[in-house]
Motif scaffolding. Structure first.
Motif, PDB file in Angstrom:
ATOM      1  N   LYS A   1      36.143  31.246  35.787  1.00  0.00           N
ATOM      2  CA  LYS A   1      36.814  32.135  36.263  1.00  0.00           C
ATOM      3  C   LYS A   1      36.399  33.039  37.048  1.00  0.00           C
ATOM      4  O   LYS A   1      35.450  33.605  36.427  1.00  0.00           O
ATOM      5  CB  LYS A   1      38.437  32.347  35.861  1.00  0.00           C
ATOM      6  N   CYS A   3      35.308  35.764  38.941  1.00  0.00           N
ATOM      7  CA  CYS A   3      35.341  37.650  39.097  1.00  0.00           C
ATOM      8  C   CYS A   3      35.545  38.294  39.761  1.00  0.00           C
ATOM      9  O   CYS A   3      33.695  38.495  39.995  1.00  0.00           O
ATOM     10  CB  CYS A   3      35.184  38.062  37.274  1.00  0.00           C
ATOM     11  N   SER A   5      35.339  41.709  43.249  1.00  0.00           N
ATOM     12  CA  SER A   5      35.935  42.613  42.830  1.00  0.00           C
ATOM     13  C   SER A   5      37.203  43.325  44.071  1.00  0.00           C
ATOM     14  O   SER A   5      37.827  42.096  44.722  1.00  0.00           O
ATOM     15  CB  SER A   5      34.752  43.353  43.880  1.00  0.00           C
TER      16      SER A   5
END
Length: 102
Positions: A1, A3, A5
């Motif tokens: 998955k 990630c 910001s």
């Protein structure tokens, strides 16, 4: 998955909002015109945006895209940042100058 910001998530949201707004405008302004909407292909917008931005950071100076008609105008406007005025001039069959791209 993946990630992402907060800044990346906001960029994705912003570019998708622009794409949806462009589609709504095209749908209301050019009713009945064959225009090959982005419908169902929205994920291509942030994907191409990321590919181009990462490529530019790696030193790629030129991108050449070949694609079917689906979403082409939206990608020109929202990923390649081609001016809407130029896109609509072409849509109406008017000539353009090379320096109008932006």
């Amino acid at each position: 998955k993946p990630c992402f910001s907060k800044e990346k998530k906001l960029r994705i949201l912003n570019i998708l909002n622009k794409a949806v707004s462009f589609e709504k405008f095209m749908h209301t302004r050019f009713v009945g015109q064959k225009r090959f909407s982005l419908e169902g292909s929205e994920s291509i917008i942030p994907a191409l945006d990321s590919i181009i931005n990462i490529g530019a950071k790696l030193g790629i100076e030129e991108f050449v895209l070949g694609m079917a008609h689906r979403g082409r105008l939206n990608i020109l406007a929202n990923v390649m940042e081609k001016k809407a005025q130029v896109i609509f001039s072409e849509f109406f069959g008017k000539a353009y100058e090379d320096d109008q791209f932006g």
